[in-house]
Write an enzyme that holds these catalytic residues in place. Structure first.
Site, PDB file in Angstrom:
ATOM      1  N   SER A 111      -7.564  -6.518  10.552  1.00  0.00           N
ATOM      2  CA  SER A 111      -8.713  -6.858  10.472  1.00  0.00           C
ATOM      3  C   SER A 111      -9.224  -7.540   9.333  1.00  0.00           C
ATOM      4  CB  SER A 111      -9.685  -5.350  10.656  1.00  0.00           C
ATOM      5  OG  SER A 111      -9.534  -4.672   9.405  1.00  0.00           O
ATOM      6  N   HIS A 156       0.934  -1.325   0.151  1.00  0.00           N
ATOM      7  CA  HIS A 156      -0.038   0.080   0.053  1.00  0.00           C
ATOM      8  C   HIS A 156       0.770   1.302  -0.100  1.00  0.00           C
ATOM      9  CE1 HIS A 156      -3.706  -2.329   1.700  1.00  0.00           C
ATOM     10  NE2 HIS A 156      -3.638  -2.664   0.482  1.00  0.00           N
ATOM     11  N   CYS A 208       5.411  14.633 -13.037  1.00  0.00           N
ATOM     12  CA  CYS A 208       6.291  14.021 -13.838  1.00  0.00           C
ATOM     13  C   CYS A 208       6.422  12.588 -13.076  1.00  0.00           C
ATOM     14  CB  CYS A 208       7.706  14.686 -13.730  1.00  0.00           C
ATOM     15  SG  CYS A 208       8.330  15.001 -12.040  1.00  0.00           S
ATOM     16  N   GLY A 255      -2.134  -8.620  13.240  1.00  0.00           N
ATOM     17  CA  GLY A 255      -2.709  -7.291  13.471  1.00  0.00           C
ATOM     18  C   GLY A 255      -3.445  -6.626  12.257  1.00  0.00           C
TER      19      GLY A 255
HETATM   20  C1  BV8 Z   1      -8.467  -1.832  -5.635  1.00  0.00           C
HETATM   21  C2  BV8 Z   1      -2.843   3.013   2.110  1.00  0.00           C
HETATM   22  C3  BV8 Z   1      -8.889  -1.988  -8.110  1.00  0.00           C
HETATM   23  C4  BV8 Z   1      -3.510   4.630   2.166  1.00  0.00           C
HETATM   24  C5  BV8 Z   1      -4.920   1.692   2.196  1.00  0.00           C
HETATM   25  C6  BV8 Z   1     -13.560  -6.654  -2.642  1.00  0.00           C
HETATM   26  C7  BV8 Z   1     -14.292  -6.751  -1.923  1.00  0.00           C
HETATM   27  C8  BV8 Z   1     -14.855  -5.708  -1.244  1.00  0.00           C
HETATM   28  C9  BV8 Z   1     -14.110  -4.410  -1.524  1.00  0.00           C
HETATM   29  C10 BV8 Z   1     -13.320  -4.328  -2.302  1.00  0.00           C
HETATM   30  C11 BV8 Z   1     -12.871  -5.711  -2.975  1.00  0.00           C
HETATM   31  N1  BV8 Z   1     -11.865  -5.072  -4.005  1.00  0.00           N
HETATM   32  C12 BV8 Z   1     -11.626  -3.866  -3.696  1.00  0.00           C
HETATM   33  C13 BV8 Z   1     -12.543  -3.518  -2.840  1.00  0.00           C
HETATM   34  C14 BV8 Z   1     -12.466  -2.048  -2.442  1.00  0.00           C
HETATM   35  C15 BV8 Z   1     -11.376  -1.549  -1.676  1.00  0.00           C
HETATM   36  C16 BV8 Z   1     -11.638  -2.366  -0.181  1.00  0.00           C
HETATM   37  O1  BV8 Z   1     -11.099  -3.259   0.132  1.00  0.00           O
HETATM   38  N2  BV8 Z   1     -12.725  -1.815   0.503  1.00  0.00           N
HETATM   39  C17 BV8 Z   1     -12.710  -2.388   1.851  1.00  0.00           C
HETATM   40  C18 BV8 Z   1     -13.220  -1.166   2.767  1.00  0.00           C
HETATM   41  C19 BV8 Z   1     -13.983  -3.106   1.820  1.00  0.00           C
HETATM   42  N3  BV8 Z   1     -10.165  -1.846  -2.163  1.00  0.00           N
HETATM   43  C20 BV8 Z   1      -9.317  -0.953  -2.887  1.00  0.00           C
HETATM   44  O2  BV8 Z   1     -10.020   0.084  -3.267  1.00  0.00           O
HETATM   45  C21 BV8 Z   1      -8.082  -1.262  -3.278  1.00  0.00           C
HETATM   46  N4  BV8 Z   1      -7.802  -0.996  -4.641  1.00  0.00           N
HETATM   47  O3  BV8 Z   1      -9.484  -2.600  -5.251  1.00  0.00           O
HETATM   48  O4  BV8 Z   1      -8.162  -1.311  -6.748  1.00  0.00           O
HETATM   49  C22 BV8 Z   1     -10.083  -0.946  -7.988  1.00  0.00           C
HETATM   50  C23 BV8 Z   1      -9.853  -0.065  -9.089  1.00  0.00           C
HETATM   51  C24 BV8 Z   1     -10.699   0.840  -9.412  1.00  0.00           C
HETATM   52  C25 BV8 Z   1     -12.211   0.654  -8.877  1.00  0.00           C
HETATM   53  C26 BV8 Z   1     -12.258  -0.215  -7.677  1.00  0.00           C
HETATM   54  C27 BV8 Z   1     -11.146  -1.105  -7.457  1.00  0.00           C
HETATM   55  C28 BV8 Z   1      -7.139  -0.457  -2.549  1.00  0.00           C
HETATM   56  C29 BV8 Z   1      -7.013  -0.692  -1.001  1.00  0.00           C
HETATM   57  C30 BV8 Z   1      -5.738  -0.105  -0.225  1.00  0.00           C
HETATM   58  C31 BV8 Z   1      -6.204   1.157   0.130  1.00  0.00           C
HETATM   59  N5  BV8 Z   1      -5.199   1.874   0.864  1.00  0.00           N
HETATM   60  N6  BV8 Z   1      -3.986   2.133   2.910  1.00  0.00           N
HETATM   61  C32 BV8 Z   1      -3.163   4.830   3.859  1.00  0.00           C
HETATM   62  O5  BV8 Z   1      -2.856   4.336   4.763  1.00  0.00           O
HETATM   63  O6  BV8 Z   1      -3.877   6.105   3.972  1.00  0.00           O
HETATM   64  S1  BV8 Z   1      -5.823   0.579   3.145  1.00  0.00           S
HETATM   65  C33 BV8 Z   1      -5.544   0.728   4.785  1.00  0.00           C
HETATM   66  O7  BV8 Z   1      -6.758   0.227   5.366  1.00  0.00           O
HETATM   67  C34 BV8 Z   1      -4.193  -0.214   5.422  1.00  0.00           C
HETATM   68  O8  BV8 Z   1      -3.298  -0.173   4.588  1.00  0.00           O
HETATM   69  C35 BV8 Z   1      -4.908  -1.417   5.694  1.00  0.00           C
HETATM   70  O9  BV8 Z   1      -5.070  -2.309   4.484  1.00  0.00           O
HETATM   71  C36 BV8 Z   1      -6.342  -1.095   6.010  1.00  0.00           C
HETATM   72  C37 BV8 Z   1      -6.645  -0.989   7.496  1.00  0.00           C
HETATM   73  O10 BV8 Z   1      -6.572  -2.306   7.760  1.00  0.00           O
HETATM   74  P1  BV8 Z   1      -5.686  -2.994   8.951  1.00  0.00           P
HETATM   75  O11 BV8 Z   1      -4.385  -2.541   8.651  1.00  0.00           O
HETATM   76  O12 BV8 Z   1      -5.887  -4.387   9.121  1.00  0.00           O
HETATM   77  O13 BV8 Z   1      -6.067  -2.107  10.208  1.00  0.00           O
HETATM   78  P2  BV8 Z   1      -7.598  -2.118  11.207  1.00  0.00           P
HETATM   79  O14 BV8 Z   1      -7.368  -0.808  11.934  1.00  0.00           O
HETATM   80  O15 BV8 Z   1      -8.462  -2.510  10.155  1.00  0.00           O
HETATM   81  O16 BV8 Z   1      -7.462  -3.427  12.329  1.00  0.00           O
HETATM   82  C38 BV8 Z   1      -6.053  -3.465  12.829  1.00  0.00           C
HETATM   83  C39 BV8 Z   1      -6.391  -4.850  13.546  1.00  0.00           C
HETATM   84  O17 BV8 Z   1      -5.187  -5.116  14.414  1.00  0.00           O
HETATM   85  C40 BV8 Z   1      -7.517  -5.194  14.279  1.00  0.00           C
HETATM   86  O18 BV8 Z   1      -7.931  -6.342  13.913  1.00  0.00           O
HETATM   87  C41 BV8 Z   1      -7.074  -5.189  15.962  1.00  0.00           C
HETATM   88  O19 BV8 Z   1      -7.835  -6.130  16.572  1.00  0.00           O
HETATM   89  C42 BV8 Z   1      -5.672  -5.627  15.574  1.00  0.00           C
HETATM   90  N7  BV8 Z   1      -4.850  -5.044  16.720  1.00  0.00           N
HETATM   91  C43 BV8 Z   1      -4.869  -3.782  17.266  1.00  0.00           C
HETATM   92  N8  BV8 Z   1      -3.791  -3.667  18.371  1.00  0.00           N
HETATM   93  C44 BV8 Z   1      -3.068  -4.833  18.196  1.00  0.00           C
HETATM   94  C45 BV8 Z   1      -3.519  -5.651  17.369  1.00  0.00           C
HETATM   95  N9  BV8 Z   1      -3.204  -7.012  16.829  1.00  0.00           N
HETATM   96  C46 BV8 Z   1      -2.133  -7.235  17.703  1.00  0.00           C
HETATM   97  N10 BV8 Z   1      -1.648  -6.653  18.555  1.00  0.00           N
HETATM   98  C47 BV8 Z   1      -2.063  -5.514  18.838  1.00  0.00           C
HETATM   99  N11 BV8 Z   1      -1.122  -4.644  19.727  1.00  0.00           N
HETATM  100 ZN    ZN Z   2       7.353  16.614 -11.067  1.00  0.00          ZN
END
Ligand code: BV8
Ligand code: ZN
Length: 249
Positions: free
Chosen positions: A195, A125, A136, A193
């Site tokens: 979701s 990501h 550019c 870590g």
């Molecule tokens: C795309 C960078 C093609 C930016 C990020 C299929 C099904 C459904 C939806 C889709 C699908 N295919 C595509 C989609 C759409 C979308 C998507 O997935 N939507 C979701 C919301 C349903 N995906 C996209 O858009 C992707 N691109 O598909 O391109 C396309 C092209 C044109 C039109 C359509 C499609 C791009 C996805 C990437 C986006 N960029 N990040 C930035 O950071 O600002 S995603 C970002 O969110 C992160 O990188 C990461 O991936 C996500 C967050 O998830 P986690 O990292 O897991 O964090 P979260 O807080 O959710 O969970 C934390 C976990 O840790 C919890 O479980 C918690 O319990 C645990 N935890 C907490 N503390 C601890 C711990 N565990 C252990 N120890 C601890 N101490």
């Molecule tokens: Zn430039």
């Protein structure tokens, strides 16, 4: 030792990991939580302040680049204050054991795996440390240095954007290909870590499972992946990962 560590689950996970020749790891924001970085969906998570559509899509950047940059400059500023934790360091040790037979696929854009010493890191990501010119396409690493509210390219003066993958944007092809290959050829996949809601990243878990790899998950609580793993280690990754590595003998 963490009072609630489940020894049986750790012993079981170690029995799966110990004989593995090739290991892949998929990490999410949870591994950086103990370094002081907010997760996305956790309480007070990043998105709560902003709707995803408002800050992490190409359309949002078109509409209001200043808002998007305020969001990313805030996160860049927090990078300057955080350090890798014991969870990151345990994965460095695991890589030292396996050498080239190890790959770390991360959804995180914080660069803490590399800061910990991990080498084969696939940032599917992107990274908050890099910027990309919308004119550019030049990419430059700015580390955690503060940027202007609306930074411009030194070469062509066009606007810069964070070199991260926004929603509705495709992942970087070459890095994604390497990530798929790593999970397709691993004997054991560690899921740490995350979701497991965002795709295509979460789909890597099924790729590994369909190839017959053993799946070990480390999370504070059950995730969307927990029903599909062979061993579930419920606890903070900063505790569970060092405990797991210790048991490899
Ligand atoms: C795309 C960078 C093609 C930016 C990020 C299929 C099904 C459904 C939806 C889709 C699908 N295919 C595509 C989609 C759409 C979308 C998507 O997935 N939507 C979701 C919301 C349903 N995906 C996209 O858009 C992707 N691109 O598909 O391109 C396309 C092209 C044109 C039109 C359509 C499609 C791009 C996805 C990437 C986006 N960029 N990040 C930035 O950071 O600002 S995603 C970002 O969110 C992160 O990188 C990461 O991936 C996500 C967050 O998830 P986690 O990292 O897991 O964090 P979260 O807080 O959710 O969970 C934390 C976990 O840790 C919890 O479980 C918690 O319990 C645990 N935890 C907490 N503390 C601890 C711990 N565990 C252990 N120890 C601890 N101490
Ligand atoms: Zn430039």
């Amino acid at each position: 030792m963490h009072p609630t560590v489940d020894n049986d689950a750790l012993d079981h996970a170690a029995r799966l990991l110990r004989p593995a020749h090739r290991v892949a790891v998929l990490t999410g924001a949870g591994i950086s939580a103990e370094s002081g970085l907010a997760t996305f969906r956790g309480a007070g998570g990043l998105w709560e302040g902003h709707r995803v559509e408002d800050v992490a899509t190409p359309a949002a950047f078109q509409r209001d680049p200043a808002l998007v940059w305020r969001f990313y400059n805030l996160r860049r500023a927090s990078l300057a204050t955080v350090k890798p934790n014991a969870g990151h360091l345990a994965l460095v040790e695991l890589e030292q054991r396996l050498g080239a037979n190890f790959a770390l696929v991360t959804q995180n854009v914080d660069g803490l795996h590399q800061a910990a010493g991990s080498r084969n890191v696939l940032e599917i990501h992107g990274s908050l440390r890099r910027v990309r010119c919308v004119g550019c396409a030049r990419i430059s690493d700015r580390g955690a240095k503060p940027l202007a509210d609306l930074p411009n390219c030194e070469k062509c003066t066009a606007m810069l954007r964070p070199d991260v993958v926004w929603f509705e944007e495709p992942l970087p092809e070459d890095i994604w290909r390497q990530a798929v290959e790593a999970v397709q050829t691993c004997d054991c996949l560690l899921v740490v870590g995350t979701s497991a809601i965002v795709y295509p990243a979460a789909g890597l878990i099924d790729v590994a499972r369909l190839e017959g790899a053993d799946l070990i998950e480390v999370n504070l609580q059950k995730s969307a992946a927990s029903a599909r793993v062979d061993a579930l280690l419920l606890g903070p990754s900063g505790t569970m990962l060092p405990e797991l590595i210790k048991r490899l003998g």
